[in-house]
Enzyme design. Structure first.
Site, PDB file in Angstrom:
ATOM      1  N   HIS A 100       0.859  -1.181   0.000  1.00 19.11           N
ATOM      2  CA  HIS A 100       0.000   0.000   0.000  1.00 19.11           C
ATOM      3  C   HIS A 100       0.899   1.236   0.000  1.00 19.11           C
ATOM      4  CE1 HIS A 100      -3.837  -2.011   1.780  1.00 19.11           C
ATOM      5  NE2 HIS A 100      -3.250  -2.772   0.868  1.00 19.11           N
ATOM      6  N   GLU A 125       0.949   3.819   1.806  1.00 21.56           N
ATOM      7  CA  GLU A 125       1.405   4.211   3.143  1.00 21.56           C
ATOM      8  C   GLU A 125       2.546   3.318   3.634  1.00 21.56           C
ATOM      9  OE1 GLU A 125      -3.009   5.152   2.720  1.00 21.56           O
ATOM     10  OE2 GLU A 125      -1.712   3.452   2.251  1.00 21.56           O
TER      11      GLU A 125
END
Length: 150
Positions: A53, A55
């Site tokens: 992801h 993040e």
């Protein structure tokens, strides 16, 4: 233009790169002392890695760049609310502020039934970060709606 808007605009630019690579349009920045120390794009499909992801990619790079697992004092910007997995990584590194564009009601780390990001009782290494929304929400929503149509 505020810093939140400037950094969110950068997240949206990264999200376009992710989308062009075949992934969900999510971009992320880690900012410390008003300087970008890392960035990430959603790379799940491109990397064939369910943990890639935006993040997580940005957190990994920030830790590598700083030579530490502690990111206290840093801010994380992303155009979509971090999921539960990303929220746990945020809590474990001590990121102090999270700014996101749109919510993720199903698996978001702040607004779903699993509020890992904001629950003060959740057993994480650090206390919950400050969470802010509101930067370029319309642009973030539009990008996500356009993505869902594809």
């Amino acid at each position: 233009m505020t810093n939140d808007e400037k950094f969110m605009r950068h997240c949206l630019e990264l999200a376009v790169i992710a989308l062009k690579a075949g992934d969900a349009p999510v971009g992320c920045l880690i900012v410390l002392d008003d300087k970008v120390i890392s960035e990430g794009i959603e790379s799940v499909k491109a990397a064939n890695d369910p943990t890639a992801h935006a993040e997580i990619v940005a957190i990994r790079l920030a830790c590598e760049n700083l030579g530490t697992l502690e990111l206290r004092g840093a801010a994380l910007y992303t155009n979509v609310e971090p999921c539960v997995m990303c929220a746990f990584a945020i809590r474990q590194t001590g990121i102090g502020t999270v700014i996101y564009g749109i919510t993720n009601a199903q698996v978001g780390g702040a607004n779903s039934q699993f509020p890992v990001l904001t629950d003060p009782g959740f057993p994480a290494k650090y206390d919950p970060p400050r969470v802010r929304t509101g930067a370029l929400v319309e642009e973030c929503e539009q990008m996500w709606e356009d993505f869902k149509k594809t």
